[in-house]
Design an enzyme around this catalytic site. Sequence first.
Site, PDB file in Angstrom:
ATOM      1  N   GLY A   1       1.874   3.046  10.856  1.00  0.00           N
ATOM      2  CA  GLY A   1       3.542   3.902  10.589  1.00  0.00           C
ATOM      3  C   GLY A   1       3.611   4.407  12.190  1.00  0.00           C
TER       4      GLY A   1
ATOM      5  CD  GLU B   1      -3.077   5.655   7.054  1.00  0.00           C
ATOM      6  OE1 GLU B   1      -3.073   5.684   5.454  1.00  0.00           O
ATOM      7  OE2 GLU B   1      -1.660   5.250   7.498  1.00  0.00           O
TER       8      GLU B   1
ATOM      9  CG  HIS C   1      -6.264   1.912   5.120  1.00  0.00           C
ATOM     10  ND1 HIS C   1      -5.144   3.426   5.780  1.00  0.00           N
ATOM     11  CD2 HIS C   1      -4.718   0.991   5.497  1.00  0.00           C
ATOM     12  CE1 HIS C   1      -3.748   3.020   6.962  1.00  0.00           C
ATOM     13  NE2 HIS C   1      -4.217   1.533   5.567  1.00  0.00           N
TER      14      HIS C   1
ATOM     15  CG  ASN D   1      -1.901   1.540   1.311  1.00  0.00           C
ATOM     16  OD1 ASN D   1      -1.925   2.046   0.235  1.00  0.00           O
ATOM     17  ND2 ASN D   1      -2.434   1.493   2.142  1.00  0.00           N
ATOM     18  CD1 TRP D   2       3.747   1.189  -2.614  1.00  0.00           C
ATOM     19  CD2 TRP D   2       3.300   2.032  -5.169  1.00  0.00           C
ATOM     20  NE1 TRP D   2       4.468   0.440  -3.475  1.00  0.00           N
ATOM     21  CE2 TRP D   2       4.376   0.600  -4.891  1.00  0.00           C
ATOM     22  CE3 TRP D   2       3.227   2.419  -5.621  1.00  0.00           C
ATOM     23  CZ2 TRP D   2       4.500   0.141  -5.709  1.00  0.00           C
ATOM     24  CZ3 TRP D   2       4.168   2.556  -7.474  1.00  0.00           C
ATOM     25  CH2 TRP D   2       4.249   0.563  -7.229  1.00  0.00           C
ATOM     26  CE  LYS D   3      -0.355   3.426   4.765  1.00  0.00           C
ATOM     27  NZ  LYS D   3      -0.059   3.690   6.513  1.00  0.00           N
TER      28      LYS D   3
ATOM     29  CB  SER E   1       4.887  -1.138  12.561  1.00  0.00           C
ATOM     30  OG  SER E   1       4.392   0.570  12.825  1.00  0.00           O
TER      31      SER E   1
ATOM     32  CD  GLU F   1      -3.734  -2.536   7.432  1.00  0.00           C
ATOM     33  OE1 GLU F   1      -2.740  -3.163   7.053  1.00  0.00           O
ATOM     34  OE2 GLU F   1      -4.206  -1.073   6.992  1.00  0.00           O
TER      35      GLU F   1
HETATM   36  P1  PGA Z   1       2.602   0.977   7.807  1.00  0.00           P
HETATM   37  O1  PGA Z   1       1.183   0.818   7.035  1.00  0.00           O
HETATM   38  O2  PGA Z   1       3.499  -0.949   7.173  1.00  0.00           O
HETATM   39  O3  PGA Z   1       3.367   2.178   7.825  1.00  0.00           O
HETATM   40  O4  PGA Z   1       2.870   1.201   9.036  1.00  0.00           O
HETATM   41  C1  PGA Z   1       0.343  -0.313   7.129  1.00  0.00           C
HETATM   42  C2  PGA Z   1      -1.417  -0.364   6.502  1.00  0.00           C
HETATM   43  O5  PGA Z   1      -1.449   1.178   6.869  1.00  0.00           O
HETATM   44  O6  PGA Z   1      -1.240  -0.474   5.457  1.00  0.00           O
END
Ligand code: PGA
Length: 249
Positions: free
Chosen positions: A167, A92, A90, A7-9, A207, A161
Amino acid sequence: MKYIIANWKAFVTTQKQAKALAQAFAKVKAEKHREIILCPPSPFLFAFGSSRAYTKGAQDVFWEKDGAYTGQTTLAMLVDAGVTHVIVGHSERRHFALDSDEMVNRKVRAALKAGFTVVLCVGEKEREDPKAIPEIVGKQVITALADVPLNQLSALMIAYEPIWAIGTGVADTPNDAMSASLYIRKVVGELYTSKAALALRILYGGSVNRENAAAFMHQSGIDGVLVGRASANKEDFSAIIKSVDIPKR
Ligand code: PGA
């Protein structure tokens, strides 16, 4: 089979960067025992084609077919871009775009109906709250799956998650992630059948990095990982892909 989702966000911000990453991962040997899914930001879905090494996923989708929906990415757009997988719910998106459980359910239903593989994200905010998993994660799963027919469950993955792990550099332990996955299976078993619950693919995210990926990958009850920040780094994600083949310690 293990699933490794990138997931490159919004860590990838240029087409050049997206192309370079996709080209690097296209060189990874395709293997039957693992599937790599690259999820770029939507403007870069057309930046690279499909490959034997990976499939393409989107970070979100809108539930309506078409119409006056400024800023939305529809299922037809994703089909056109060769996308087969969609991340839905997700944390976010839930936080910044205010995606509610009900909106997540509409997205899950629309995407499954359209034949996509859906990666539904669930997770609690606080680690210390003992009621968090049964109450928050349980409710997220139940609401997201409302009116989803049993025969579509095989196209569903659930990514556990925990928000406190995303993060932050502080991942869950593989053991606790397994407990969460057991709970999710219990909920799905109650909603559907125990066979469906057993067959359900559950991933861990939060993470994940090159050091801890193997431990999650080999944890029973966990079918793979959803990687954020580390997936936008060529060396780190390559190491995470390789961790599938590290023998269990
Ligand atoms: P992260 O994000 O690996 O940067 O913690 C995971 C995610 O939100 O899918």
